[in-house]
Write a protein that holds these residues in place. Sequence first.
Motif, short mmCIF file in Angstrom:
data_model
loop_
_atom_site.label_atom_id
_atom_site.label_comp_id
_atom_site.label_asym_id
_atom_site.label_seq_id
_atom_site.Cartn_x
_atom_site.Cartn_y
_atom_site.Cartn_z
N THR A 1 0.83 -1.21 0.00
CA THR A 1 0.00 0.00 0.00
C THR A 1 0.87 1.26 0.00
OG1 THR A 1 -0.17 -0.15 2.42
CG2 THR A 1 -1.96 -1.11 1.13
N GLY A 2 1.98 1.22 0.71
CA GLY A 2 2.87 2.38 0.75
C GLY A 2 3.46 2.70 -0.61
N SER A 3 3.85 1.66 -1.36
CA SER A 3 4.43 1.87 -2.69
C SER A 3 3.41 2.47 -3.65
CB SER A 3 4.98 0.56 -3.26
OG SER A 3 3.93 -0.37 -3.50
N LEU A 4 2.15 2.09 -3.50
CA LEU A 4 1.10 2.61 -4.39
C LEU A 4 0.72 4.05 -4.03
CD1 LEU A 4 -1.06 -0.61 -4.61
CD2 LEU A 4 0.08 0.51 -6.53
N ALA A 5 0.59 4.33 -2.74
CA ALA A 5 0.26 5.70 -2.32
C ALA A 5 1.37 6.67 -2.71
CB ALA A 5 0.02 5.76 -0.81
N ALA A 6 2.63 6.26 -2.48
CA ALA A 6 3.76 7.12 -2.84
C ALA A 6 3.94 7.17 -4.35
CB ALA A 6 5.03 6.60 -2.17
N GLY A 7 3.78 6.03 -5.02
CA GLY A 7 3.91 6.01 -6.48
C GLY A 7 2.88 6.90 -7.15
N GLY A 8 1.71 7.00 -6.55
CA GLY A 8 0.67 7.85 -7.10
C GLY A 8 1.07 9.31 -7.15
N THR A 9 1.95 9.74 -6.24
CA THR A 9 2.37 11.14 -6.23
C THR A 9 3.16 11.51 -7.47
OG1 THR A 9 4.43 10.67 -5.00
CG2 THR A 9 2.46 11.15 -3.71
N LEU A 10 3.66 10.51 -8.20
CA LEU A 10 4.37 10.80 -9.44
C LEU A 10 3.44 11.45 -10.47
CD1 LEU A 10 6.32 7.42 -9.75
CD2 LEU A 10 7.28 9.63 -9.07
N GLY A 11 2.13 11.30 -10.24
CA GLY A 11 1.15 11.81 -11.19
C GLY A 11 1.19 13.31 -11.39
N ILE A 12 1.67 14.06 -10.39
CA ILE A 12 1.72 15.51 -10.57
C ILE A 12 3.14 16.01 -10.80
CG2 ILE A 12 -0.40 16.00 -9.30
CD1 ILE A 12 1.30 16.70 -6.87
N LEU A 13 4.09 15.09 -11.01
CA LEU A 13 5.45 15.47 -11.33
C LEU A 13 5.76 15.21 -12.80
CD1 LEU A 13 8.04 16.63 -10.17
CD2 LEU A 13 8.74 14.33 -9.54
N PHE A 14 5.40 14.03 -13.28
CA PHE A 14 5.60 13.72 -14.70
C PHE A 14 4.63 14.52 -15.56
CE2 PHE A 14 7.65 9.68 -13.37
CZ PHE A 14 8.74 9.72 -14.22
N PRO A 15 5.09 14.95 -16.73
CA PRO A 15 4.13 15.54 -17.68
C PRO A 15 3.20 14.45 -18.21
CG PRO A 15 6.33 15.31 -18.68
CD PRO A 15 6.47 14.95 -17.23
N PRO A 16 1.94 14.78 -18.53
CA PRO A 16 1.33 16.11 -18.53
C PRO A 16 0.66 16.42 -17.19
CG PRO A 16 -0.16 14.55 -19.53
CD PRO A 16 1.04 13.76 -19.09
N SER A 17 1.41 16.99 -16.27
CA SER A 17 0.89 17.30 -14.94
C SER A 17 -0.13 18.42 -14.99
CB SER A 17 2.06 17.70 -14.03
OG SER A 17 1.59 18.26 -12.84
N ILE A 18 -1.34 18.13 -14.51
CA ILE A 18 -2.38 19.16 -14.45
C ILE A 18 -1.94 20.29 -13.51
CG2 ILE A 18 -4.81 19.62 -13.92
CD1 ILE A 18 -4.30 17.73 -16.31
#
Length: 434
Positions: free
Chosen positions: A142-159
Amino acid sequence: MMAHLQIAITFVLFLGLLGAGMAVPFAILVPALVYLFMQGGVAAFSGIGLTSWGSMDSYTLTAIPLFILMAECIQASGLGFRVYGGLARLFRRMPGGLIQTNIIGCALFAAVSGSSIATAAAVGNVALPQLGARNYDRKLSTGSLAAGGTLGILFPPSIALIVYGTFTETSVAKLFMAGVAPGVLLTLMFMLYVGIRTMVRPDLVEQQERGSQRIAWVVRALCDVLPLGILIGGVLGAIYAGIATPTEAAAVGCIAAVVICRLFATFTLHTFFASLKRSTLIVGNIIFITYSAFIFSYAMSYAGVGEEITSFIVGLHLTKPEFFLALLILYTALGALIESLGMIVITVPLLAPVLSGYGIDPIWFGIVVVMFIEMGQITPPIGINLFVIQSISKGSITEVVQGTIPFHLIMFILLALLMMFPQIALWLPTRMIG
């Protein structure tokens, strides 16, 4: 004194509405209107019409619905399941097995979704049932998924970066490229931690994940991953090469996503309409938040609050490290109340004028702000990614929080590296074509 009291009332009202559970756009808009009325009565509302038109008549903002539609098509078609399965076969021999797949899967989905919550939810829905069936350690999973999800606003195309660029009038294309190297570095740091942790504690993962690879499996896995890889490479490559603006690349990406989903997944006309409906709801929320923030910014500038805040911060004579420490405290506190986009639209218009006083590059600062916000996404008590993963795993929130602690520390390391070596973020934008 009266002006300071009015500002205090406005922010107390804002925090009170958030604490009462009011939706973020209204919690931003209502205090802004109250503050305008306190400043100039009904006459102060006369500029709202022009501000509304000027803020929403933005070519940059049109990229948001296009990127969201692209991500929704991929998620609705089931292509995400296929990509995750391919990644699981490719990386099954690495120390950590499917945990490594979580990190890489989040990085790939982040490159099409642009959203932290969407990334965590999409990969979590696919991964957690498989991890549970194979008796992987729940905290690490669960920790890897919660932390991995934060990549969503760092990689383009970041909203988040699109909205940041809109408020600071910074090139979104350069912001996108600035997020690539830190995003890749953070992904590798996460993977390195997982590899070391599972080699020290092999009981955390299923050992048969390190079995022999068959050539046929590898070929099939590459075929599963390749369509999404081509889509990501095409969109980002067009932006980097100067062939297309982010909005143009998003439009072409939408068309390419529909074609790829039709060829490689289950994508019917009904699925497409469902994707359009979900995209409309998501975009409506994002644009409303952005609009409310522009009105809030107008209210603050109407009385010169921005200039006062700038003078106050500069007058403190904070060193650059002290300034960033203050920002870390600010964003950690806000992360307990609102999601990432809300943090950006409230703080960036007020902080942007301060940057020149510290000689801070606005493109680099955009990546640092995103890093602060990423930490807020997995910071208790209200880190949104924690609850997204907890709701999917049906476990305790404490379990997810404990699992994210090592990843949180890794983010601090990357943040320190960005401050010591700004070129990590700035190297790629300076070499863009066009």
